[in-house]
Design a protein around this motif. Sequence first.
Motif, mmCIF file in Angstrom:
data_model
loop_
_atom_site.group_PDB
_atom_site.id
_atom_site.type_symbol
_atom_site.label_atom_id
_atom_site.label_comp_id
_atom_site.label_asym_id
_atom_site.label_seq_id
_atom_site.Cartn_x
_atom_site.Cartn_y
_atom_site.Cartn_z
ATOM 1 N N ASN A 123 5.129 -58.432 12.293
ATOM 2 C CA ASN A 123 5.056 -58.617 10.846
ATOM 3 C C ASN A 123 3.655 -59.090 10.440
ATOM 4 O OD1 ASN A 123 7.021 -60.738 8.554
ATOM 5 N ND2 ASN A 123 5.411 -59.282 8.139
ATOM 6 N N ALA A 124 3.101 -60.068 11.172
ATOM 7 C CA ALA A 124 1.778 -60.607 10.848
ATOM 8 C C ALA A 124 0.684 -59.548 10.977
ATOM 9 C CB ALA A 124 1.468 -61.795 11.762
ATOM 10 N N LEU A 125 0.795 -58.713 11.982
ATOM 11 C CA LEU A 125 -0.214 -57.667 12.177
ATOM 12 C C LEU A 125 -0.136 -56.583 11.109
ATOM 13 C CD1 LEU A 125 0.008 -57.304 16.062
ATOM 14 C CD2 LEU A 125 -1.808 -58.425 14.748
ATOM 15 N N LEU A 126 1.043 -56.416 10.524
ATOM 16 C CA LEU A 126 1.222 -55.378 9.508
ATOM 17 C C LEU A 126 0.795 -55.829 8.111
ATOM 18 C CD1 LEU A 126 4.653 -53.807 10.567
ATOM 19 C CD2 LEU A 126 2.386 -52.765 10.713
ATOM 20 N N TYR A 175 -9.046 -73.045 14.556
ATOM 21 C CA TYR A 175 -10.397 -72.465 14.525
ATOM 22 C C TYR A 175 -11.292 -73.090 15.592
ATOM 23 C CZ TYR A 175 -9.744 -69.967 10.057
ATOM 24 O OH TYR A 175 -9.339 -69.106 9.085
ATOM 25 N N LYS A 176 -11.178 -74.416 15.747
ATOM 26 C CA LYS A 176 -11.988 -75.102 16.760
ATOM 27 C C LYS A 176 -11.674 -74.580 18.164
ATOM 28 C CE LYS A 176 -14.853 -78.302 15.233
ATOM 29 N NZ LYS A 176 -16.303 -78.238 15.602
ATOM 30 N N LEU A 177 -10.384 -74.367 18.416
ATOM 31 C CA LEU A 177 -9.973 -73.845 19.718
ATOM 32 C C LEU A 177 -10.550 -72.452 19.944
ATOM 33 C CD1 LEU A 177 -8.260 -74.077 22.304
ATOM 34 C CD2 LEU A 177 -6.328 -73.170 20.996
ATOM 35 N N LEU A 178 -10.487 -71.602 18.931
ATOM 36 C CA LEU A 178 -11.054 -70.253 19.054
ATOM 37 C C LEU A 178 -12.552 -70.319 19.324
ATOM 38 C CD1 LEU A 178 -9.224 -68.355 16.151
ATOM 39 C CD2 LEU A 178 -8.749 -68.212 18.585
ATOM 40 N N ALA A 179 -13.235 -71.240 18.650
ATOM 41 C CA ALA A 179 -14.679 -71.367 18.852
ATOM 42 C C ALA A 179 -15.007 -71.844 20.262
ATOM 43 C CB ALA A 179 -15.256 -72.321 17.812
ATOM 44 N N ILE A 190 -9.864 -62.715 11.441
ATOM 45 C CA ILE A 190 -9.065 -62.082 10.385
ATOM 46 C C ILE A 190 -7.580 -62.135 10.726
ATOM 47 C CG2 ILE A 190 -8.537 -59.861 9.293
ATOM 48 C CD1 ILE A 190 -11.597 -59.239 9.619
ATOM 49 N N LYS A 191 -7.237 -61.853 11.983
ATOM 50 C CA LYS A 191 -5.826 -61.716 12.365
ATOM 51 C C LYS A 191 -5.180 -63.009 12.864
ATOM 52 C CE LYS A 191 -5.517 -57.263 11.626
ATOM 53 N NZ LYS A 191 -4.659 -56.743 10.537
ATOM 54 N N ALA A 192 -5.963 -63.879 13.490
ATOM 55 C CA ALA A 192 -5.389 -65.034 14.183
ATOM 56 C C ALA A 192 -4.604 -65.994 13.293
ATOM 57 C CB ALA A 192 -6.486 -65.785 14.927
ATOM 58 N N PRO A 193 -5.082 -66.343 12.068
ATOM 59 C CA PRO A 193 -4.316 -67.303 11.262
ATOM 60 C C PRO A 193 -2.895 -66.856 10.949
ATOM 61 C CG PRO A 193 -6.551 -67.114 10.424
ATOM 62 C CD PRO A 193 -6.388 -66.032 11.443
ATOM 63 N N ARG A 194 -2.703 -65.587 10.641
ATOM 64 C CA ARG A 194 -1.348 -65.108 10.349
ATOM 65 C C ARG A 194 -0.509 -65.031 11.622
ATOM 66 N NH1 ARG A 194 -3.450 -60.496 6.109
ATOM 67 N NH2 ARG A 194 -3.575 -61.863 4.260
ATOM 68 N N CYS A 237 5.691 -62.254 2.559
ATOM 69 C CA CYS A 237 5.132 -63.555 2.192
ATOM 70 C C CYS A 237 5.207 -64.621 3.284
ATOM 71 C CB CYS A 237 5.858 -64.062 0.946
ATOM 72 S SG CYS A 237 5.022 -65.397 0.088
ATOM 73 N N PHE A 238 6.237 -64.611 4.116
ATOM 74 C CA PHE A 238 6.514 -65.729 5.014
ATOM 75 C C PHE A 238 5.391 -65.958 6.019
ATOM 76 C CE2 PHE A 238 10.160 -67.787 7.675
ATOM 77 C CZ PHE A 238 9.752 -69.034 7.238
ATOM 78 N N ASN A 239 4.718 -64.887 6.450
ATOM 79 C CA ASN A 239 3.659 -65.005 7.454
ATOM 80 C C ASN A 239 2.290 -65.260 6.845
ATOM 81 O OD1 ASN A 239 5.006 -64.892 9.853
ATOM 82 N ND2 ASN A 239 4.705 -62.723 10.185
ATOM 83 N N ARG A 240 2.223 -65.386 5.539
ATOM 84 C CA ARG A 240 0.942 -65.723 4.920
ATOM 85 C C ARG A 240 0.706 -67.228 5.040
ATOM 86 N NH1 ARG A 240 -1.091 -61.407 1.929
ATOM 87 N NH2 ARG A 240 0.429 -59.713 1.643
ATOM 88 N N THR A 241 -0.566 -67.608 5.013
ATOM 89 C CA THR A 241 -0.917 -68.989 5.328
ATOM 90 C C THR A 241 -0.830 -69.896 4.095
ATOM 91 O OG1 THR A 241 -3.250 -68.403 5.032
ATOM 92 C CG2 THR A 241 -2.358 -68.364 7.282
#
Length: 517
Positions: A123-126, A175-179, A190-194, A237-241
């Motif tokens: 769902n998040a990727l779509l 974000y800190k972990l990704l960095a 772009i994709k990770a937060p969702r 909507c549910f997967n939006r941040t």
Amino acid sequence: IARQFNESNGVDASGFELDWVNGRITVEELRGKCKAMHGQGGGEERKKAQHMRAASTRATVVLSGDGGAFASSQLKSIKMRQRKNGSSIKHPNLSDAEAKPQKKSPYSSKDVFLTCLGFRMLNALLIQTYFNPDEHWQALEVAHRIAFGRYGHLTWEWEEGIRSYLHPMMFALFYKLLALLRLDTPCVMIKAPRLLQSIFSAVGDLYLYKLSFALFGDGVAKWALFSQLANWFMFFCFNRTFSNSLETTLTLVGLYYWPSVRSSLNKAPSGSRKWGLALAALACAIRPTSAVTWVYVGLLELYSTHDRLRFIFVELIPIGFVLPVLPISLIFAGYSLAALEERGSRNGEKKRSSCICNKWPSRKQLAIFFLLASNIPMALYMSLIHQRGTEDAMNYLSKEAAKGKVKSIVFLMPCHATPYYSTLHNNLPMRFLDCAPSKGMPAESDRFMMDPVSFAVDFAKNWSHPSHIVLFDSEERHLKDFLVSHSFREVRRFFHAHFKVDRDLQASVVVYAMTDT
């Protein structure tokens, strides 16, 4: 008396037996029930009433002896039969469904969660469309500024200190972990937060199932979960941040642990009230308007409510915040589908017994078809097509900036119409039209929409010449000459929408660049 009634009527009369053992009813009261049955029924009922009267006469002799010792032995006998037969004594104020012993779910929590997680991650990727500015500007943009410090915009609410940092902090740590792992590439950012939000959404799905199961059993729980996963707005909507999304999950988990939501026989987990209070407090800290929900729930503690459907519908649904309440209302869809399934199974048995075949689909099958046919196209259209241009434009600029092809950007469009630094993830100068509340004078965004050409001419007098300009095609028609005169050319055009939402039709988003860029 109770055993004679059980034999003649074919029902579990343990409740009558226990009432007599505990002294809550007398033989005379039982005789009165028999007389009432005798007066209301036909031939079969009269026979049952006669059995009851005969049994009550025999019981009178027993009661004249050592009633206490006999009562004790009878109580033990009741409990032994209940353990043997798996039956339970019906609470006088509960429905038949609620009075039944709580059965174990046929699906483990782990299986339900993993199924929901897989669905929500897909769902998040779509989701590739823009819905509301808060998804980016009140969560990810703030988190990006916390995590990377140098760049990220805070809107006036954050400057005034009227927003809570609890929700953005969750994404800031991510974000800190990704960095640290050096995974903060344009595509991942772009994709990770969702995808992270999909984990919380799956927890919400799981607890919707568990809450439905605690209230109504597996028959309703599985269909309530089906209704949740099939619902187009939850998919969209549910997967939006949004903070609303996390609030929804916390509300579902909190209601599951809240004791007053359950019947007295379906015991809540150990320490459930503490968990419920903690989750309610967290939901309110993240989003203060969540207090409306929990004030309602708290007030219900003052009353004794036994009708669970009435509790949900009359007491909880009036709350005017769609996303946190929508999963609760979907329990009704599950309840209806479960009722259709039960009715269909009874009808199926009758038809098999009479050897009648029906080629037409059942009501349950028609209901499922209608739900899927009306929700799947809407979910895919809203998630993949409607208002995707602003997201596509920023994704494009993010990749171009990573290649060093973007120096600065100006957005000549209504404020907060696109994602910002959290998507670009590059410390470049950017400028959008402000729309913060002001006294006496219209905001920049409003002045631009009233007269795009005059505003752009005045605006260009004080700008540092940007390398790129982003705008909607509805304003591009007015500004084409202005853009050409300032040496800009169109480099990309992205489809945005088929129909207008709150302004003139914004069919596409256009990116202009300096001719030497």
